[in-house]
Design an enzyme around this catalytic site. Structure first.
Site, PDB file in Angstrom:
ATOM      1  N   GLU A  51      -2.984  -4.331  -6.937  1.00  0.00           N
ATOM      2  CA  GLU A  51      -3.014  -4.586  -5.226  1.00  0.00           C
ATOM      3  C   GLU A  51      -4.347  -4.356  -4.797  1.00  0.00           C
ATOM      4  OE1 GLU A  51      -0.810  -2.109  -1.876  1.00  0.00           O
ATOM      5  OE2 GLU A  51      -0.085  -1.576  -3.708  1.00  0.00           O
ATOM      6  N   ASP A  62      -2.254   4.016   6.236  1.00  0.00           N
ATOM      7  CA  ASP A  62      -3.132   4.422   5.445  1.00  0.00           C
ATOM      8  C   ASP A  62      -3.426   5.969   5.705  1.00  0.00           C
ATOM      9  OD1 ASP A  62      -2.878   2.319   3.669  1.00  0.00           O
ATOM     10  OD2 ASP A  62      -4.631   1.241   4.804  1.00  0.00           O
ATOM     11  N   TYR A 176       8.953  -2.390  -2.957  1.00  0.00           N
ATOM     12  CA  TYR A 176       8.107  -1.289  -2.841  1.00  0.00           C
ATOM     13  C   TYR A 176       8.942  -0.148  -2.059  1.00  0.00           C
ATOM     14  CZ  TYR A 176       3.520   0.861  -1.898  1.00  0.00           C
ATOM     15  OH  TYR A 176       2.261   1.724  -2.010  1.00  0.00           O
TER      16      TYR A 176
END
Length: 262
Positions: A51, A62, A176
């Site tokens: 990734e 993030d 995911y």
């Protein structure tokens, strides 16, 4: 065309008794010239897919480690266009699927049609766009329809059963499974409901389920991966690359492999 490149790579890994292992790395952290070296190192280490994060000024999903890596890459002048151009230079040497993780803004700035064309030319097998909800995903899905690029969906711990059904029905490549409520980053532990959540996802998903966010030690790779088809490890990989600690990266990958008893 087939969108099963990623899915097949994961299933092949699981069928031989291993857990799929997908490392996240920030493209261009250390300069665009590090991209080939890091990708080929990960490939040699035995990862299932890679990734690639694209640096962005406002990475809402993030945590600090990946934010800082993105800031370093941006300071080096790294952009989406430069990453895709660099990937084309050594595309033939990359034998594992590459997945781009990026936010919607850079895609729109480049233009969706051009973006998809550039991804095809660079050998991209999948896309993760965390700020593109399922309801708006047609924006990209329509352009991806004629390609073999999978649009990967994220499922959170708070997703309702009804929403999980909708998301998994649209699954391509892999689902995911976000393992924490929050941003990326190293965690010392995970909630009691995670095991049940992953097992429920696997029961309804037509594609493999990979767990990600917060997984940072070999023990966590083994324990969490046991309830999914594999794991995604981000901050720990990014930090190790930044410190040039390749042994830590190798240890994390090794933890996903079936133990061979002699």
């Amino acid at each position: 065309m087939t969108k099963k490149v990623l899915e097949n790579a994961i299933r092949t890994c699981v069928e031989r008794g291993d857990q799929a292992f997908v490392p996240y790395m920030m493209a261009g952290d250390g300069g665009i010239g590090t991209l080939k070296e890091q990708i080929l190192f990960l490939q040699q280490a035995g990862v299932t897919a890679i990734e690639l994060g694209i640096p962005f000024s406002d990475p809402v999903a993030d945590g600090p480690v990946i934010q800082q890596a993105g800031a370093r890459a941006l300071a080096q002048g790294v952009t989406l266009r430069k990453v895709l151009k660099e990937l084309r230079l050594f595309r033939d040497e990359v034998k594992v699927p590459l997945v781009l993780m990026l936010y919607l803004n850079p895609i729109l700035r480049m233009g969706i049609t051009e973006f998809v064309e550039e991804c095809e030319a660079s050998g991209i097998a999948g896309l993760i766009v965390p700020d593109l909800p399922l309801e708006e995903s047609g924006l990209l899905r329509d352009e991806l329809g004629h390609t073999d690029i999978a649009l990967i969906q994220l499922v959170s711990l708070t997703s309702s059963p009804e929403r999980i059904q909708k998301i998994t029905a649209a699954g391509e490549g892999f689902i995911y499974a976000v393992t924490v409520n929050g941003i990326t980053g190293v965690r010392s532990g995970f909630g009691d409901q995670l095991e049940t959540h992953l097992e429920q996802l696997k029961a309804v998903s037509p594609v493999p389920v990979l767990a990600g966010f917060g997984i940072s030690t070999p023990e966590q790779v083994r324990s969490i991966g046991a309830f999914a088809d594999g794991v995604i490890v981000g901050s720990a990989i990014v930090d190790a690359f930044h410190r040039n600690d390749l042994a830590t990266v190798e240890a994390l990958v090794k933890a996903s492999k079936k133990e061979i008893v002699s």
